[in-house]
Design an enzyme around this catalytic site. Structure first.
Site, PDB file in Angstrom:
ATOM      1  N   ASP A 116       0.830  -1.200   0.000  1.00  0.00           N
ATOM      2  CA  ASP A 116       0.000   0.000   0.000  1.00  0.00           C
ATOM      3  C   ASP A 116       0.867   1.255   0.000  1.00  0.00           C
ATOM      4  OD1 ASP A 116      -2.382   1.811   0.795  1.00  0.00           O
ATOM      5  OD2 ASP A 116      -3.273  -0.193   0.766  1.00  0.00           O
ATOM      6  N   HIS A 145      -3.892   5.866   3.843  1.00  0.00           N
ATOM      7  CA  HIS A 145      -4.553   4.695   3.284  1.00  0.00           C
ATOM      8  C   HIS A 145      -3.948   3.395   3.817  1.00  0.00           C
ATOM      9  CE1 HIS A 145      -5.832   1.819   0.110  1.00  0.00           C
ATOM     10  NE2 HIS A 145      -6.866   2.635  -0.029  1.00  0.00           N
ATOM     11  N   VAL A 161      -9.229   1.553  24.311  1.00  0.00           N
ATOM     12  CA  VAL A 161      -9.493   1.861  22.900  1.00  0.00           C
ATOM     13  C   VAL A 161     -10.480   0.830  22.364  1.00  0.00           C
ATOM     14  CG1 VAL A 161      -8.498   2.089  20.597  1.00  0.00           C
ATOM     15  CG2 VAL A 161      -7.207   2.854  22.606  1.00  0.00           C
ATOM     16  N   ASN A 235     -13.723  -0.056  -6.849  1.00  0.00           N
ATOM     17  CA  ASN A 235     -14.855   0.846  -6.646  1.00  0.00           C
ATOM     18  C   ASN A 235     -15.333   1.408  -7.968  1.00  0.00           C
ATOM     19  OD1 ASN A 235     -14.447   0.557  -3.810  1.00  0.00           O
ATOM     20  ND2 ASN A 235     -12.857   2.119  -3.923  1.00  0.00           N
ATOM     21  N   ALA A 249      -7.527  -8.520  -8.158  1.00  0.00           N
ATOM     22  CA  ALA A 249      -8.671  -9.228  -7.581  1.00  0.00           C
ATOM     23  C   ALA A 249      -9.279 -10.233  -8.552  1.00  0.00           C
ATOM     24  CB  ALA A 249      -9.731  -8.221  -7.133  1.00  0.00           C
ATOM     25  N   SER A 302     -11.303  -0.926  -0.670  1.00  0.00           N
ATOM     26  CA  SER A 302      -9.956  -0.857  -0.104  1.00  0.00           C
ATOM     27  C   SER A 302      -9.956  -1.249   1.362  1.00  0.00           C
ATOM     28  CB  SER A 302      -9.387   0.564  -0.233  1.00  0.00           C
ATOM     29  OG  SER A 302      -8.951   0.818  -1.535  1.00  0.00           O
TER      30      SER A 302
END
Length: 430
Positions: A116, A145, A161, A235, A249, A302
């Protein structure tokens, strides 16, 4: 942006997979998955190499080679969108029942690579990450990202958290292949190969690109090394026109992930043209963010893909005997069930993926032949003693003779008494 030239050397692979590197058309990354046009890498033909294997990728660019060790300086501008420090529990975390899964496994012993934009290693929940840079800009994440993707996969548990990664005990590797949301397929392919060589058990690719020989061979190499490859289905946006399949993919053997909302239905923005294996949360997603902060409004495939990459890590930790094909099949068979195009097998189900008993995984084998007994397993009968046998025989005969004598005496004595012990003659027998 300097384009990286990637030469793929294919050994025992189809000739088409080892051709000239073709121009790059599109690579997608970014917080919302915006498609960008990128420059084409330089051409180059595949060269033969000794040894056996499926496909080996070698980065020919000097810049990529140098930056692979983290060389290079930080970019001039590094201004990711500001996050928040106040978050609530993610709907996705509740929807996937992760607290129940963690009673069985948290992914310990499994390594997941995040291909990434880098990862904010200073984030308190991501301090265990190992970072590699292929962009010559340093390992820092200037987009946020990659940090979000890494957090969804394996953010460590932290007291107070309410957010934790799917596999909080998995080891993470960041392989930075873009610094500004643009990139080329050559560098993406090199990143996948590098992640494989670093020992990744699972590779997450939240990037969509066009089909290229470089990328196809890099994925084939990873799969041949028994790596689980998880990728975003891509997307769809209004300016895209007619959507096309997203790669990697759409490659055979890759777990392709579409995005879903809290209702479990596929998000309208999730690419239905790409063959989808399963869905995962991809709307209103919470995760870690650059600047030691968080985001609660993440959207797109993503951020759906890393949920499944985390599940793959959990399955691999719980069932280390399964190869990548069976892990992919297990994730698909245990999903909640999908309806409609682009939903695949439906929403991923981590608890079932980890705990379900699948009869198809039990291989029928012929009965194993019994191993011969060792020589000393059964004690042999003792050897007879001739003297003892002889004595026993004579004793038996003596006993028999004595018995005969006793019997005879028992008959003769009464008769003798009746005759007064006189010899038996015809006269005294009357």
């Amino acid at each position: 942006m300097l384009a990286t030239v990637l030469t793929l050397v294919a050994v025992a692979a189809p000739p088409a997979a080892a051709g000239t590197v073709t121009p790059v058309t599109r690579v997608t990354t970014g917080t919302t998955g915006t498609t960008v046009t990128v420059p084409a890498p330089g051409g180059g033909t595949a060269a033969p190499a000794p040894g056996a294997g499926t496909a080996v990728a070698v980065a020919a660019s000097a810049s990529a080679s140098a930056s692979a060790h983290g060389a290079g300086s930080a970019p001039e501008k590094c201004t990711p969108r500001r996050g928040t420090t106040s978050i609530s529990e993610s709907w996705a975390q509740r929807r996937l029942s992760l607290s129940e899964v963690w009673e069985l496994t948290k992914g310990a012993g499994v390594t997941v690579a995040v291909v990434d934009s880098g990862v904010e290693a200073r984030h308190p929940q991501l301090r265990r990450i190992r970072s590699v840079d292929l962009t010559a800009t340093g390992v820092r994440d200037c987009l946020g990202h990659g940090t979000a993707v890494a957090g969804i996969i394996g953010a460590a548990e932290m007291k107070g958290v309410p957010f934790t990664g799917v596999a909080p005990q998995a080891r993470l590797i960041s392989v930075k292949q873009t610094s500004d949301g643009t990139g080329d397929v050559g560098r993406l392919a090199a990143a996948i190969v590098r992640a494989t060589e670093l020992g990744a058990d699972v590779i997450n690719v939240s990037v969509q690109a066009s089909d290229q020989a470089d990328l196809r061979n890099a994925v084939a190499y990873a799969l041949a090394r028994d790596v689980v490859v998880v990728a975003a289905a891509g997307n769809v946006q209004k300016e895209d026109g007619t959507p096309a399949p997203a790669y990697p993919a759409a490659y055979e053997g890759v777990i392709s992930v579409g995005a879903a909302g809290p209702d479990g239905a596929r998000a309208d923005s999730s690419n239905a043209v790409t063959p989808v294996t399963v869905l995962a949360p991809g709307r209103g997603v919470t995760s870690t963010w650059a600047g030691r902060s968080y985001r609660e409004d993440l959207e797109g495939t993503s951020f759906a893909a890393p949920y499944v990459a985390g599940v793959a890590a959990l399955v691999r930790a719980r069932h280390p005997q399964l190869d990548n094909v069976r892990i992919r099949r297990r994730i698909e068979l245990t999903a909640d069930g999908g309806t409609g195009t682009g939903t695949g097998a439906g929403m991923v189900n981590p608890l079932l993926a980890v705990s379900a008993i699948l009869p198809s995984e039990q291989v029928a084998l012929a009965p194993r032949e019994a191993a011969p007994l060792p020589a000393d397993a059964v004690r042999p009968a003792p050897t007879g003693d001739p003297v003892a046998v002889s004595r026993a025989l004579w004793l038996a005969l003596g006993a028999l003779a004595a018995g005969v004598l006793v019997t005879a005496a028992g008959i003769a004595v009464p008769m003798g008494r009746r005759r007064g012990w006189r010899p038996g003659t015809p006269e005294n027998q009357t």
